[in-house]
Scaffold this active site. Structure first.
Site, PDB file in Angstrom:
ATOM      1  N   CYS A 277       0.831  -1.209   0.000  1.00  0.00           N
ATOM      2  CA  CYS A 277       0.000   0.000   0.000  1.00  0.00           C
ATOM      3  C   CYS A 277       0.865   1.258   0.000  1.00  0.00           C
ATOM      4  CB  CYS A 277      -0.950   0.004   1.194  1.00  0.00           C
ATOM      5  SG  CYS A 277      -0.112  -0.141   2.795  1.00  0.00           S
TER       6      CYS A 277
ATOM      7  N   HIS B  25      -1.391   1.247   7.431  1.00  0.00           N
ATOM      8  CA  HIS B  25      -1.863   1.198   6.058  1.00  0.00           C
ATOM      9  C   HIS B  25      -1.709   2.583   5.435  1.00  0.00           C
ATOM     10  CE1 HIS B  25      -4.114  -0.294   2.681  1.00  0.00           C
ATOM     11  NE2 HIS B  25      -5.125   0.535   2.860  1.00  0.00           N
TER      12      HIS B  25
END
Length: 369
Positions: A32, A311
């Site tokens: 990510c 994330h």
């Protein structure tokens, strides 16, 4: 992203930009950090257009050597040439090349998006400079090279005038800082220039990007053990030092230092400080004291409470629409949502979604976003 893609197309409706594509990127296990930065750079339109132009002018399948530049260009070409308006693209070739080239990104551990951005831009610069050196060598005019502070290279001609090589990556992202030191005895000012591709700035609780930039350029007094050696006085003297932006870049990338090493803890800690970032930013601390106006077009957001896990997602402005990119998923969001990622006003908060890297584009005189 079938249902999500159709929802996005429906949300944009007749306003869907002609020729634009909004594609999510497949995640290969903690990639990510890579996907969020690649989306931000894709919607840096001058960079994308120049990358694709370079690729079309230099692509030669017979003897082309694969590198991060060709892999990135190939990925962006895949996205921009899709028949569908929305969907998911597999960045496998780019990720594979990245991991093959740099062992830091080889593991499935959480990586830092800013480190990746910094590595990628400098790698693109190195590739372009090597190609230029090779071309100059073919013309039998071997250049001299000198490494500068941020890892990029200056290429000089053999004549009396020193002419630095400026690639299209430099033209987009490179600015110049001036480190000024004033001797408090003789008032002599010593100035040293250095280039930058992004600005890393310290942050404080309940502050703003403007105040953080002012602190970045604030005056510091050098005394006691930190005295400055003045060439005119030929001795150590008290002095004042400050860093100013001499030449602002076309694309201003601001990295917020959200991860700080805490000696008492013996580890890094994430600072969830609330740092307000405006959609329109005025930069007034240049050497010429001229106001430079910038418009926000992308934000890389870190989601999570610590530096070693979490994330990354990105918020992107395209044709006056804001979109939310979370790996494979792409959604349209209201502009009012963008600034809700500024951080937490209290130290302990359930909100862990914080703006980490900001991308601003300089507005031309008379231009409105």
């Amino acid at each position: 992203m079938g249902a999500a893609g159709s929802r996005l197309e429906k949300a944009l409706g007749d306003q869907f930009p002609e020729g634009e594509r909004y594609f999510g990127l497949k995640n290969y296990g903690n990639t990510c950090y890579c996907n969020s930065v690649l989306q931000a750079l894709y919607f840096c339109v001058p960079f994308r257009e120049q990358l694709l132009e370079y690729y079309s002018n230099n692509k030669n399948p017979a003897d082309a050597e694969e590198n991060l530049l060709t892999c990135l260009a190939d990925l962006y070409l895949q996205i921009s040439s899709q028949k569908k308006k929305t969907g998911v693209i597999d960045p496998k070739r780019f990720v594979h090349r990245l991991k093959k080239q740099n062992e830091i990104f080889r593991s499935f551990m959480h990586q830092d998006a800013h480190e990746f951005l910094n590595y990628l831009l400098n790698e693109l610069v190195d590739i372009l400079e090597k190609e230029t050196r090779a071309d100059k060598s073919d013309q039998e005019t071997p250049p001299l090279s000198e490494k500068i502070a941020n890892g990029s290279t200056k290429i000089y001609s053999n004549g009396p005038q020193k002419v630095p090589l400026i690639t299209w990556v430099h033209k987009n992202f490179q600015g110049i800082l001036t480190n000024e030191t004033r001797c408090l005895r003789c008032e002599t000012v010593t100035a040293r220039d250095e280039t930058f591709l992004d600005l890393s700035i310290d942050i404080e609780q309940n502050s703003s990007i403007t105040s953080c930039l002012k602190n970045f350029s604030s005056t510091e007094t050098l005394n006691a053990q930190d005295k400055f050696f003045c060439d005119k006085c030929c001795s150590l003297q008290e002095a004042q030092k400050r860093m100013k932006i001499k030449k602002p870049p076309h694309i201003l990338v601001i990295h917020l230092k959200r991860f700080k090493y805490i000696e008492q803890l013996g580890r890094y800690k994430k600072l969830s400080y609330r740092v307000v970032y405006p959609l329109e930013l005025k930069l007034s601390n240049t050497v010429e004291d001229a106001d430079e106006e910038y418009s926000l077009f992308a934000v890389v957001v870190h989601v999570g409470s610590g530096p070693n896990h979490g994330h990354y997602v990105s918020l992107v402005k395209s044709h006056n629409h804001w979109l939310f990119f979370d790996d494979e998923n792409v959604e349209m969001i209201d502009e009012s949502v963008v600034q809700t990622f500024s951080g937490s006003s209290q130290e302990y908060s359930t909100n862990t979604d914080h703006g980490y890297i900001l991308f601003y584009e300089r507005l031309l005189s008379g231009t409105t976003s």
